[in-house]
Design an enzyme around this catalytic site. Structure first.
Site, PDB file in Angstrom:
ATOM      1  N   SER A 102      -7.891  98.161  84.303  1.00  0.00           N
ATOM      2  CA  SER A 102      -8.686  99.261  84.818  1.00  0.00           C
ATOM      3  C   SER A 102      -9.150 100.103  83.649  1.00  0.00           C
ATOM      4  O   SER A 102      -8.801  99.828  82.494  1.00  0.00           O
ATOM      5  CB  SER A 102      -7.864 100.120  85.780  1.00  0.00           C
ATOM      6  OG  SER A 102      -6.948 100.903  85.029  1.00  0.00           O
ATOM      7  N   LYS A 103      -9.903 101.141  83.955  1.00  0.00           N
ATOM      8  CA  LYS A 103     -10.483 101.978  82.906  1.00  0.00           C
ATOM      9  C   LYS A 103      -9.434 102.600  81.980  1.00  0.00           C
ATOM     10  O   LYS A 103      -9.740 102.926  80.847  1.00  0.00           O
ATOM     11  CB  LYS A 103     -11.334 103.085  83.528  1.00  0.00           C
ATOM     12  CG  LYS A 103     -12.711 102.567  83.915  1.00  0.00           C
ATOM     13  CD  LYS A 103     -13.673 103.705  84.129  1.00  0.00           C
ATOM     14  CE  LYS A 103     -15.023 103.172  84.580  1.00  0.00           C
ATOM     15  NZ  LYS A 103     -15.643 103.994  85.585  1.00  0.00           N
ATOM     16  N   ARG A 104      -8.225 102.734  82.525  1.00  0.00           N
ATOM     17  CA  ARG A 104      -7.152 103.285  81.691  1.00  0.00           C
ATOM     18  C   ARG A 104      -6.941 102.450  80.435  1.00  0.00           C
ATOM     19  O   ARG A 104      -6.458 102.928  79.427  1.00  0.00           O
ATOM     20  CB  ARG A 104      -5.830 103.279  82.471  1.00  0.00           C
ATOM     21  CG  ARG A 104      -5.645 104.412  83.419  1.00  0.00           C
ATOM     22  CD  ARG A 104      -4.289 104.333  84.086  1.00  0.00           C
ATOM     23  NE  ARG A 104      -4.073 103.084  84.808  1.00  0.00           N
ATOM     24  CZ  ARG A 104      -3.080 102.267  84.592  1.00  0.00           C
ATOM     25  NH1 ARG A 104      -2.181 102.524  83.676  1.00  0.00           N
ATOM     26  NH2 ARG A 104      -2.965 101.153  85.302  1.00  0.00           N
TER      27      ARG A 104
END
Ligand code: GLU
Length: 465
Positions: free
Chosen positions: A239-241
């Site tokens: 994910s963007k994390r």
């Protein structure tokens, strides 16, 4: 041409992300390797969430990666008549039914089923209903068999079996008359003659449901290959994390498409311990059998390493064309400046991204040099005037402004000033570049050329006066 037919079927509800791009790439490689057909289908039946902007972004990303398709793009939103016809066929054959249960009723049933410890499955109230209440909204549900099991031999995961009793009577048409994903995907994959469906393993649970629908519609069932997920470094779903997940953001960050392709393919596929693959290598070597069963872990350092490899080994003329674009983005025009491929050659060894290359190349093209104050304070002090004067004098005299000619001129400067190159170089660098970081001074001089080099040295001298 073989009769292999594969597809990439993105939903245009956002940009093309790393996982989607890898699925597209695997399909593309399979098609090219087997001389089959690669189809692009835009799954835009969810009108509320699908946008033209996303479709454009996906097409652009595929183009950037070099994933050309042979048929399409097809748009599901243009195929509603076909789906309607197929729903009607199932209804007429008693393989689907109208369900008049309201959302509230379904919610009550769902809660009751959960309380009783069962799966929140539709209880089949309308399955055998024969009346058709006038003017009451309905969905159409697929009449799934309750007995037996559904098995398929996944080309990556091996044989997979589901008990039909676990499967639900899926909604295939909503109350507004629009068809749902699991239904249209079957109609399209069948009508488009897919021989093998390669997609993310988040769709594994859909596969038995879809197989039952192929059978109900009288279509041959294609093969399936479910590609494992991509995880972040902490082993949770990417994910963007974990960094940018949009393919095109990597382009903005200065990544080359060949690095991205090479990186993507290795997220789940291997060929011995080789790491570097061109698209042509991949087309030759790719086999579904070599796609791993385990999830790939996203590793930005490796992507960066591959990018710097492709920058180091890239064709300067082609990298030059890209460099012009990246320079424009930071407001630098190459007009009237040094030969771009020659500039590229001085930076290929050190720049890990095209953004870095553009930052490193800007000084060649800037009309007004920006000086780093610290560098000026350290190296462009009044006592260095004689050094710059000597450099100007010798470079002016220099007949050939190539590496050898420049080296000779500096030999003369060293003799004249009694200073080592280590003392002269930094002064010249700040005068030519504005700071302390650049390719070697001789390279910079050669690429800038005699006239521009002398002009910059003279400007530095004027600054000291
Ligand atoms: N449109 C689906 C998605 O983007 C893919 C459907 C499929 O591959 O079967 O997840």
């Amino acid at each position: 041409m073989s009769d292999l037919r594969v597809r990439f079927a993105p939903s245009p509800t956002g940009y093309l992300h790393i996982g989607g791009a890898r699925t597209a790439l695997f399909n593309y490689l399979l098609a090219r390797k087997e001389k089959g057909t690669f189809i692009l289908r835009i799954e835009d039946t969810d009108v509320a969430r699908s946008t033209q902007e996303s479709t454009d972004a996906i097409l652009q990303a595929m183009d950037w990666l070099g994933l050309s398709y042979d048929e399409g793009p097809f748009y599901q939103s243009e195929r509603f008549d076909l789906y309607k016809q197929k729903v009607a066929q199932l209804l007429a054959e008693g393989k689907a039914y109208r369900c008049y249960c309201t959302a509230e009723e379904l919610e009550v049933k769902r809660e009751a089923a959960m309380k009783a410890g069962g799966k929140p499955k539709y209880d089949g109230t309308c399955r055998n209903r024969s009346d058709q209440p006038e003017g009451t909204p309905f969905v159409v549900r697929f009449k799934a068999p309750h007995e037996g099991e559904t098995t398929f031999a996944d080309r990556i995961k091996g044989p997979i079996t589901f008990q039909n009793a676990e499967l639900d009577d899926l909604i295939i048409q909503r109350t507004d008359g629009t068809p749902t994903y699991n239904f249209v995907v079957v109609v399209d994959d069948a009508e488009m003659g897919l021989t093998i469906v390669v997609r993310g393993d988040d769709h594994i649970n859909n596969t038995p449901r879809q197989i039952l629908m192929y059978q109900a519609l009288g279509y041959p069932v294609p093969e399936f290959a479910h590609v494992p997920m991509i995880l972040g470094s902490d082993k949770s779903r990417l994910s963007k994390r974990h960094g940018a997940t949009s393919v095109m953001v990597y382009r903005e960050m200065g990544y080359l498409p060949e690095a991205m392709v090479n990186y993507l393919v290795r997220l789940g596929w291997s060929f011995g311990d080789e790491e570097i693959f061109s698209m042509d290598d991949l087309i030759e070597k790719f086999r579904l059998e070599n796609v791993g069963k385990a999830a790939g872990v996203f590793n930005p350092e490796k992507l960066l390493w591959l990018n710097s490899h492709y920058i180091k080994t890239g064709d300067p003329a082609r990298l030059g064309e890209l460099l012009v674009e990246y320079l424009e983005k930071i407001g630098v025009s190459v007009a009237g400046g040094p030969d771009v491929p020659s500039v590229v050659k001085t930076l290929q060894e050190r720049a890990k991204t095209m953004v870095e290359m553009a930052e490193g190349a800007a000084f060649y093209y800037k009309k007004e040099l920006e000086f780093d104050e610290k560098a000026v304070a350290k190296f462009l002090t009044a006592d260095r005037k004689p050094v710059i004067e000597a450099v100007i004098e010798q470079l002016e005299k220099s007949e050939s402004f190539d590496h050898d000619g420049i080296e000779k001129a500096f030999g003369a400067v060293m003799a004249q000033t009694g200073l080592k190159l280590g003392k002269i170089g930094p002064v010249v660098r700040v005068a030519l570049v504005g700071g302390t970081v650049s390719p070697s001074i001789f390279e910079v001089l050669e690429v800038l050329g005699q006239e521009k080099s002398l002009r910059r040295l003279q400007a530095a001298l004027n600054m000291l006066n």
